[in-house]
Design a protein around this motif. Structure first.
Motif, PDB file in Angstrom:
ATOM      1  N   THR A 175      92.235   8.890  21.566  1.00 30.96           N
ATOM      2  CA  THR A 175      91.525   7.821  20.846  1.00 30.96           C
ATOM      3  C   THR A 175      92.510   6.710  20.517  1.00 30.96           C
ATOM      4  OG1 THR A 175      90.038   9.461  19.873  1.00 30.96           O
ATOM      5  CG2 THR A 175      90.082   7.287  18.848  1.00 30.96           C
ATOM      6  N   ASN A 176      92.476   5.657  21.303  1.00 31.07           N
ATOM      7  CA  ASN A 176      93.403   4.532  21.140  1.00 31.07           C
ATOM      8  C   ASN A 176      92.630   3.327  20.597  1.00 31.07           C
ATOM      9  OD1 ASN A 176      95.404   2.628  21.298  1.00 31.07           O
ATOM     10  ND2 ASN A 176      96.040   3.163  23.379  1.00 31.07           N
ATOM     11  N   ILE A 177      92.331   3.382  19.292  1.00 28.85           N
ATOM     12  CA  ILE A 177      91.558   2.313  18.657  1.00 28.85           C
ATOM     13  C   ILE A 177      92.293   0.982  18.741  1.00 28.85           C
ATOM     14  CG2 ILE A 177      90.594   1.515  16.475  1.00 28.85           C
ATOM     15  CD1 ILE A 177      90.160   4.443  15.708  1.00 28.85           C
ATOM     16  N   SER A 178      93.608   1.012  18.547  1.00 25.51           N
ATOM     17  CA  SER A 178      94.402  -0.221  18.515  1.00 25.51           C
ATOM     18  C   SER A 178      94.278  -0.995  19.822  1.00 25.51           C
ATOM     19  CB  SER A 178      95.868   0.107  18.238  1.00 25.51           C
ATOM     20  OG  SER A 178      96.011   0.750  16.993  1.00 25.51           O
ATOM     21  N   ASP A 179      94.409  -0.292  20.956  1.00 19.80           N
ATOM     22  CA  ASP A 179      94.344  -0.986  22.244  1.00 19.80           C
ATOM     23  C   ASP A 179      92.930  -1.486  22.543  1.00 19.80           C
ATOM     24  OD1 ASP A 179      96.992  -0.508  22.542  1.00 19.80           O
ATOM     25  OD2 ASP A 179      96.847   0.644  24.395  1.00 19.80           O
ATOM     26  N   GLY A 182      92.599  -4.491  20.394  1.00 19.97           N
ATOM     27  CA  GLY A 182      93.539  -5.505  20.872  1.00 19.97           C
ATOM     28  C   GLY A 182      93.058  -6.176  22.153  1.00 19.97           C
ATOM     29  N   LEU A 183      92.464  -5.408  23.078  1.00 19.75           N
ATOM     30  CA  LEU A 183      91.951  -5.993  24.313  1.00 19.75           C
ATOM     31  C   LEU A 183      90.788  -6.943  24.022  1.00 19.75           C
ATOM     32  CD1 LEU A 183      92.008  -6.201  27.362  1.00 19.75           C
ATOM     33  CD2 LEU A 183      90.593  -4.139  27.491  1.00 19.75           C
ATOM     34  N   ALA A 184      89.950  -6.570  23.059  1.00 24.43           N
ATOM     35  CA  ALA A 184      88.850  -7.463  22.679  1.00 24.43           C
ATOM     36  C   ALA A 184      89.392  -8.782  22.137  1.00 24.43           C
ATOM     37  CB  ALA A 184      87.962  -6.780  21.639  1.00 24.43           C
ATOM     38  N   GLY A 209      98.706   5.058  21.597  1.00 32.92           N
ATOM     39  CA  GLY A 209      99.119   3.663  21.467  1.00 32.92           C
ATOM     40  C   GLY A 209     100.215   3.513  20.432  1.00 32.92           C
ATOM     41  N   ALA A 210     100.918   2.392  20.532  1.00 34.69           N
ATOM     42  CA  ALA A 210     102.072   2.164  19.667  1.00 34.69           C
ATOM     43  C   ALA A 210     101.767   1.225  18.514  1.00 34.69           C
ATOM     44  CB  ALA A 210     103.222   1.592  20.508  1.00 34.69           C
ATOM     45  N   THR A 211     100.536   0.728  18.415  1.00 29.01           N
ATOM     46  CA  THR A 211     100.199  -0.274  17.397  1.00 29.01           C
ATOM     47  C   THR A 211      99.329   0.330  16.312  1.00 29.01           C
ATOM     48  OG1 THR A 211     100.202  -1.921  19.172  1.00 29.01           O
ATOM     49  CG2 THR A 211      99.280  -2.596  17.059  1.00 29.01           C
ATOM     50  N   ASN A 212      99.551  -0.101  15.078  1.00 32.51           N
ATOM     51  CA  ASN A 212      98.731   0.350  13.963  1.00 32.51           C
ATOM     52  C   ASN A 212      97.419  -0.431  13.947  1.00 32.51           C
ATOM     53  OD1 ASN A 212      97.648   0.350  11.170  1.00 32.51           O
ATOM     54  ND2 ASN A 212      99.467   1.614  10.765  1.00 32.51           N
ATOM     55  N   PRO A 213      96.263   0.253  13.851  1.00 33.16           N
ATOM     56  CA  PRO A 213      94.975  -0.467  13.841  1.00 33.16           C
ATOM     57  C   PRO A 213      94.874  -1.520  12.750  1.00 33.16           C
ATOM     58  CG  PRO A 213      94.621   1.882  14.147  1.00 33.16           C
ATOM     59  CD  PRO A 213      96.074   1.709  13.832  1.00 33.16           C
ATOM     60  N   ARG A 214      95.480  -1.257  11.587  1.00 31.40           N
ATOM     61  CA  ARG A 214      95.420  -2.252  10.512  1.00 31.40           C
ATOM     62  C   ARG A 214      96.173  -3.528  10.904  1.00 31.40           C
ATOM     63  NH1 ARG A 214      95.090   2.608   7.770  1.00 31.40           N
ATOM     64  NH2 ARG A 214      93.697   2.641   5.930  1.00 31.40           N
TER      65      ARG A 214
END
Length: 320
Positions: A175-179, A182-184, A209-214
């Motif tokens: 589950t890569n919410i950040s990506d 981010g793509l959107a 993924g390496a990015t925090n969703p916040r």
């Protein structure tokens, strides 16, 4: 209003007369054509008939009628059809859909039938997309990775079909919410729409993924993009047992919405999901000015068909 697409074609109506008048051949001095007696007699009779009467014969009238009908068909008779103008909202709306492995859990119901989370989402989500007439809608799906499933388009039916065809695991099972978010944002970055919105649906916890969703939500806020989030699943981190699988991080999704200026929704049942789509319809109404369009009903086929029928009848009469 009835008109002709190419009225200038009718200027060709006297063309056969002009050809016969000014390009009449001289006396034939060499060669001859041998024809059957029956055909020869018909030609001689026709010549005599023309000699006796200076007026228009029935044969000539038929040929002129066929010629006129052909020209009428070529001129493109048409009528402006009454249509409802397409409402436009000036909004670009990206649907970001979780296709991670947990979407296979069958803890939702449609009617009396138990269905997977994915089936509930695709059924309700496709209907939601079809109701977005006036918005430019795109679809982004994510699992371990995120990818662009459908570009921004006014063709909401095509986006709805993409949602219905969504398959678990096509983008990985994490589950890569950040990506996904981010793509959107990347696709919305160059949008000139007056309103830019993301609807993010997830049933899990960001674990790739390496990015925090916040952090991505803060980027959305700086970019002027509202993110509405939907936390899907009967249990979340606050109500689940330690180590229980298939739970949703509702708190993170709620924070994403708050940071970006959107709304967050908690969905535990199919009825909740239906209520959310209705709430989003109210939040992101599609009313707006209509796009001007001219749609014509074409009528060329009728004179063309009549010319063909008369031509066949005339040919049969000539050979009989």
């Amino acid at each position: 209003m009835f008109d002709l697409a190419d009225p200038w074609v009718l200027l060709l109506l006297p063309l056969p007369f002009l050809v016969l008048r000014f390009l009449r051949g001289g006396e034939v001095t060499g060669g001859a054509i041998i024809v059957p007696d029956r055909v020869g007699a018909a030609l001689v009779a026709a010549g005599r008939s023309r000699t006796r009467t200076g007026g228009l014969t029935a044969r000539q009238a038929t040929l002129w009628l066929i010629w006129g009908l052909v020209l009428l068909a070529m001129s493109g008779p048409r009528d402006l059809a009454p249509i409802s103008a397409l409402k436009v909202s000036g909004r670009d709306l990206a649907i970001v859909l979780d296709l991670s492995g947990s979407m296979v859990r069958d803890d939702f119901h449609l009617g009396d039938r138990a269905v997977t989370r994915l089936e509930a989402v695709t059924t309700v989500g496709a209907d939601f997309a079809r109701r977005r007439a006036g918005d430019r809608v795109a679809l982004i799906v994510f699992g371990s990775e995120a990818y662009y499933a459908s570009p921004f388009t006014f063709d909401t039916e095509s986006v709805a079909r993409r949602i219905e065809e969504a398959t678990i695991g096509i983008s990985g099972r994490a589950t890569n919410i950040s990506d996904g978010l981010g793509l959107a944002l990347k696709r919305l970055r160059d949008s000139a729409a007056a309103s830019r919105v993301v609807i993010l649906l997830s049933d899990g916890i960001n674990n790739a993924g390496a990015t925090n969703p916040r952090g991505v939500a803060e980027l959305a806020a700086r970019s002027g993009v509202r993110v509405h989030t939907i936390a899907l699943g009967p249990k979340d981190l606050t109500t689940a047992e330690v180590g229980e699988r298939g739970v949703v991080d509702a708190a993170t999704l709620r924070a994403i919405a708050q940071i970006s200026g959107g709304e967050s929704f908690r969905v535990r049942t199919t009825e909740d999901l239906l209520a959310v789509t209705e709430a989003l319809d109210r939040l992101e109404a599609t009313d707006g000015d209509g796009l001007a369009a001219e749609i014509y009903r074409e009528y060329w086929v009728w004179p063309a068909a009549l010319a063909a029928v008369i031509g066949l009848w005339f040919g049969w009469r000539e050979l009989s």
